[in-house]
Design a protein around this motif. Structure first.
Motif, PDB file in Angstrom:
ATOM      1  N   GLY A   1       0.778  -1.228   0.000  1.00  0.00           N
ATOM      2  CA  GLY A   1       0.000   0.000   0.000  1.00  0.00           C
ATOM      3  C   GLY A   1       0.808   1.277   0.000  1.00  0.00           C
ATOM      4  N   TRP A   2       2.102   1.202   0.277  1.00  0.00           N
ATOM      5  CA  TRP A   2       2.892   2.421   0.371  1.00  0.00           C
ATOM      6  C   TRP A   2       3.473   2.864  -0.974  1.00  0.00           C
ATOM      7  CZ3 TRP A   2       4.009  -2.162   2.885  1.00  0.00           C
ATOM      8  CH2 TRP A   2       5.090  -2.905   2.407  1.00  0.00           C
ATOM      9  N   TYR A   3       3.226   2.118  -2.034  1.00  0.00           N
ATOM     10  CA  TYR A   3       3.726   2.503  -3.356  1.00  0.00           C
ATOM     11  C   TYR A   3       2.582   2.928  -4.268  1.00  0.00           C
ATOM     12  CZ  TYR A   3       8.316   0.368  -2.447  1.00  0.00           C
ATOM     13  OH  TYR A   3       9.559   0.054  -1.950  1.00  0.00           O
ATOM     14  N   ARG A   4       2.799   4.003  -5.031  1.00  0.00           N
ATOM     15  CA  ARG A   4       1.902   4.305  -6.138  1.00  0.00           C
ATOM     16  C   ARG A   4       2.178   3.341  -7.295  1.00  0.00           C
ATOM     17  NH1 ARG A   4       1.961  10.951  -6.690  1.00  0.00           N
ATOM     18  NH2 ARG A   4       1.005  11.402  -4.653  1.00  0.00           N
ATOM     19  N   ARG A   5       3.468   3.108  -7.522  1.00  0.00           N
ATOM     20  CA  ARG A   5       3.881   2.165  -8.561  1.00  0.00           C
ATOM     21  C   ARG A   5       4.847   1.180  -7.913  1.00  0.00           C
ATOM     22  NH1 ARG A   5       6.573   3.652 -14.459  1.00  0.00           N
ATOM     23  NH2 ARG A   5       6.610   1.504 -15.256  1.00  0.00           N
ATOM     24  N   GLN A   6       4.372  -0.021  -7.698  1.00  0.00           N
ATOM     25  CA  GLN A   6       5.142  -1.013  -6.952  1.00  0.00           C
ATOM     26  C   GLN A   6       6.354  -1.482  -7.753  1.00  0.00           C
ATOM     27  OE1 GLN A   6       3.057  -4.004  -4.410  1.00  0.00           O
ATOM     28  NE2 GLN A   6       3.822  -5.426  -5.957  1.00  0.00           N
ATOM     29  N   PRO A   7       7.535  -1.527  -7.145  1.00  0.00           N
ATOM     30  CA  PRO A   7       8.716  -2.065  -7.841  1.00  0.00           C
ATOM     31  C   PRO A   7       8.531  -3.541  -8.169  1.00  0.00           C
ATOM     32  CG  PRO A   7       9.334  -0.863  -5.849  1.00  0.00           C
ATOM     33  CD  PRO A   7       7.850  -1.052  -5.789  1.00  0.00           C
ATOM     34  N   PRO A   8       9.252  -4.038  -9.149  1.00  0.00           N
ATOM     35  CA  PRO A   8       9.117  -5.458  -9.511  1.00  0.00           C
ATOM     36  C   PRO A   8       9.494  -6.370  -8.347  1.00  0.00           C
ATOM     37  CG  PRO A   8      10.307  -4.251 -11.208  1.00  0.00           C
ATOM     38  CD  PRO A   8      10.179  -3.321 -10.042  1.00  0.00           C
ATOM     39  N   LEU A   9       8.736  -7.441  -8.207  1.00  0.00           N
ATOM     40  CA  LEU A   9       8.996  -8.463  -7.198  1.00  0.00           C
ATOM     41  C   LEU A   9       9.487  -9.731  -7.885  1.00  0.00           C
ATOM     42  CD1 LEU A   9       5.764  -8.053  -5.054  1.00  0.00           C
ATOM     43  CD2 LEU A   9       7.978  -6.974  -4.664  1.00  0.00           C
ATOM     44  N   LEU A  10      10.093 -10.595  -7.109  1.00  0.00           N
ATOM     45  CA  LEU A  10      10.463 -11.909  -7.621  1.00  0.00           C
ATOM     46  C   LEU A  10       9.203 -12.701  -7.968  1.00  0.00           C
ATOM     47  CD1 LEU A  10      13.181 -12.652  -4.943  1.00  0.00           C
ATOM     48  CD2 LEU A  10      13.623 -12.478  -7.408  1.00  0.00           C
TER      49      LEU A  10
ATOM     50  N   HIS B   1       6.219 -14.069   5.492  1.00  0.00           N
ATOM     51  CA  HIS B   1       6.055 -12.662   5.895  1.00  0.00           C
ATOM     52  C   HIS B   1       4.580 -12.266   5.797  1.00  0.00           C
ATOM     53  CE1 HIS B   1       7.456  -8.741   6.830  1.00  0.00           C
ATOM     54  NE2 HIS B   1       7.677  -8.270   5.622  1.00  0.00           N
ATOM     55  N   THR B   2       3.676 -13.161   6.198  1.00  0.00           N
ATOM     56  CA  THR B   2       2.220 -13.063   6.080  1.00  0.00           C
ATOM     57  C   THR B   2       1.781 -13.237   4.615  1.00  0.00           C
ATOM     58  OG1 THR B   2       2.013 -10.650   5.827  1.00  0.00           O
ATOM     59  CG2 THR B   2       2.068 -11.534   8.081  1.00  0.00           C
ATOM     60  N   VAL B   3       0.478 -13.068   4.394  1.00  0.00           N
ATOM     61  CA  VAL B   3      -0.074 -13.173   3.039  1.00  0.00           C
ATOM     62  C   VAL B   3      -0.099 -11.806   2.362  1.00  0.00           C
ATOM     63  CG1 VAL B   3      -2.101 -13.810   1.673  1.00  0.00           C
ATOM     64  CG2 VAL B   3      -1.459 -15.190   3.666  1.00  0.00           C
ATOM     65  N   THR B   4      -0.648 -10.790   3.047  1.00  0.00           N
ATOM     66  CA  THR B   4      -0.847  -9.472   2.414  1.00  0.00           C
ATOM     67  C   THR B   4      -0.038  -8.347   3.042  1.00  0.00           C
ATOM     68  OG1 THR B   4      -2.726  -8.846   3.820  1.00  0.00           O
ATOM     69  CG2 THR B   4      -3.209 -10.176   1.859  1.00  0.00           C
ATOM     70  N   HIS B   5       0.840  -8.658   4.014  1.00  0.00           N
ATOM     71  CA  HIS B   5       1.651  -7.659   4.709  1.00  0.00           C
ATOM     72  C   HIS B   5       0.790  -6.624   5.442  1.00  0.00           C
ATOM     73  CE1 HIS B   5       4.864  -4.781   5.560  1.00  0.00           C
ATOM     74  NE2 HIS B   5       5.745  -5.668   5.131  1.00  0.00           N
ATOM     75  N   PRO B   6      -0.147  -7.077   6.300  1.00  0.00           N
ATOM     76  CA  PRO B   6      -0.990  -6.138   7.042  1.00  0.00           C
ATOM     77  C   PRO B   6      -0.336  -5.728   8.359  1.00  0.00           C
ATOM     78  CG  PRO B   6      -1.652  -8.336   7.586  1.00  0.00           C
ATOM     79  CD  PRO B   6      -0.482  -8.476   6.628  1.00  0.00           C
ATOM     80  N   ASN B   7      -0.970  -4.776   9.029  1.00  0.00           N
ATOM     81  CA  ASN B   7      -0.691  -4.513  10.435  1.00  0.00           C
ATOM     82  C   ASN B   7      -1.453  -5.567  11.231  1.00  0.00           C
ATOM     83  OD1 ASN B   7      -0.661  -3.654  13.090  1.00  0.00           O
ATOM     84  ND2 ASN B   7      -1.349  -1.575  12.658  1.00  0.00           N
ATOM     85  N   LEU B   8      -0.757  -6.570  11.725  1.00  0.00           N
ATOM     86  CA  LEU B   8      -1.424  -7.675  12.412  1.00  0.00           C
ATOM     87  C   LEU B   8      -2.198  -7.212  13.640  1.00  0.00           C
ATOM     88  CD1 LEU B   8       1.374 -10.398  12.199  1.00  0.00           C
ATOM     89  CD2 LEU B   8      -0.804 -10.394  10.955  1.00  0.00           C
ATOM     90  N   LEU B   9      -1.729  -6.153  14.287  1.00  0.00           N
ATOM     91  CA  LEU B   9      -2.386  -5.670  15.491  1.00  0.00           C
ATOM     92  C   LEU B   9      -3.800  -5.167  15.212  1.00  0.00           C
ATOM     93  CD1 LEU B   9       0.544  -3.611  17.047  1.00  0.00           C
ATOM     94  CD2 LEU B   9      -0.199  -5.885  17.722  1.00  0.00           C
ATOM     95  N   ALA B  10      -4.067  -4.766  13.966  1.00  0.00           N
ATOM     96  CA  ALA B  10      -5.364  -4.194  13.610  1.00  0.00           C
ATOM     97  C   ALA B  10      -6.377  -5.244  13.177  1.00  0.00           C
ATOM     98  CB  ALA B  10      -5.180  -3.166  12.487  1.00  0.00           C
ATOM     99  N   LEU B  11      -5.980  -6.514  13.098  1.00  0.00           N
ATOM    100  CA  LEU B  11      -6.856  -7.557  12.596  1.00  0.00           C
ATOM    101  C   LEU B  11      -7.578  -8.300  13.719  1.00  0.00           C
ATOM    102  CD1 LEU B  11      -4.576  -9.192   9.858  1.00  0.00           C
ATOM    103  CD2 LEU B  11      -6.203  -7.298   9.608  1.00  0.00           C
ATOM    104  N   GLU B  12      -8.750  -8.823  13.390  1.00  0.00           N
ATOM    105  CA  GLU B  12      -9.439  -9.727  14.303  1.00  0.00           C
ATOM    106  C   GLU B  12      -8.663 -11.052  14.366  1.00  0.00           C
ATOM    107  OE1 GLU B  12     -11.963  -8.949  16.150  1.00  0.00           O
ATOM    108  OE2 GLU B  12     -12.207  -6.936  15.300  1.00  0.00           O
ATOM    109  N   ASP B  13      -8.962 -11.851  15.384  1.00  0.00           N
ATOM    110  CA  ASP B  13      -8.184 -13.061  15.632  1.00  0.00           C
ATOM    111  C   ASP B  13      -8.107 -13.970  14.400  1.00  0.00           C
ATOM    112  OD1 ASP B  13      -7.844 -12.147  18.167  1.00  0.00           O
ATOM    113  OD2 ASP B  13      -8.976 -13.751  19.161  1.00  0.00           O
TER     114      ASP B  13
END
Length: 290
Positions: A128-137, A156-168
């Protein structure tokens, strides 16, 4: 915090370390350094290839052994951390790590862990922090690199969320789901986990343990010693603006405590509670094998 402010605070601490120690590196325990990108892009997460080579050359010239997260944890479990040994990680799975960092690591015989969010690699999610995401492997590249031995890929999780903000249930799925997805792609056990942005508390640590991970890394600075909680290992990020003195200071103990106001910044930006991070205390120690 804003990059110029962070860089200024970092340089002030590095200068103080240099004056106090005359550049002598503290070799006690085991420190883990981590990067995101190795690129000339104008990105706060990108260390230039020139600086990265300079830093790795310094480690090689100084006689350091550079290991991945699993090998690092193995030393801590056995209580036998060799002098001049550090762990090395890359977060997120950017293509430029393979293009620009891997040749330098191979040249020096260094090993490193790359933590990847499986859904972002799939393309079903984005950073979410990129307007144009750099290439990934790609998955094919990850599988080939994992088999080659220099880079070991972990979760490194599935979607790279803030885990603290998620329900269990959502937090459990991010953690356990990334392990299952990566194991399916690599055809081997995935044993290490990286908390996105280092945001975790007792609940997240418990979910990581329940998922079957044996090692997890945070973004809390400091040195790792035998008996430390293997699901809350400490790491220090190498930033785009770090010069060689800053790198040496981070390697040698000059940045083992957080920057001023870091806790306040994280509470304001991420909603992290004062007690969100568990104390780093000894836990039952699982057997760690490469």
């Amino acid at each position: 915090m804003p990059s110029p402010v962070k860089a200024g605070l970092t340089r002030a601490r590095s200068a103080r370390w240099l004056l106090q120690t005359r550049g002598h590196l503290d070799e006690s325990g085991l420190r883990i350094l981590f990067y995101h990108r190795v690129s000339d892009d104008r990105d706060a997460l990108a260390v230039s290839p020139r600086r990265f080579r300079e830093q790795m050359d310094f480690l090689a010239f100084s006689g350091y052994r550079v290991v991945d997260a699993i090998e690092a944890a193995g030393y801590l479990v056995r209580g036998e951390v060799p002098r001049k040994t550090i762990g090395l990680n890359f977060d997120d799975g950017y293509l430029d790590v393979a293009e620009n960092a891997l040749p330098v690591l191979e040249e020096h015989g260094f090993r490193a862990t790359v933590f990847v969010p499986t859904g972002v690699i799939d393309g079903t999610s984005t950073f979410g922090w990129y307007r144009r995401q750099p290439p990934l492997l790609t998955w094919d590249e990850i599988g080939e690199l994992d088999r080659s031995g220099t880079l070991r890929f972990e979760a490194h999780t599935v979607t790279h969320p803030n885990l603290l903000a998620l329900e269990d249930e959502a937090a459990r799925e991010e953690i356990a789901g990334s392990k299952l997805a990566l194991e399916g792609r690599l055809g081997r056990a995935v044993d290490a986990f990286c908390y996105p942005a280092g945001l975790f508390g007792e609940r997240e640590r418990r979910f990581v343990a329940e998922a079957g991970f044996r090692v997890a890394v945070s973004c809390e600075p400091g040195v790792n010693v035998p008996g430390i909680d293997l699901l809350a290992l400490r790491r220090r990020q190498i930033d785009a603006r770090d010069g060689l003195v800053d790198f040496r200071a981070k390697l040698g103990g000059g940045h083992d405590t957080p920057l001023p106001l870091r806790a306040l910044y994280r509470r304001l930006r991420y909603g992290e509670a004062r007690d969100a991070r568990p104390r780093l205390v000894a836990q039952p120690r699982p057997e760690i094998r490469p």
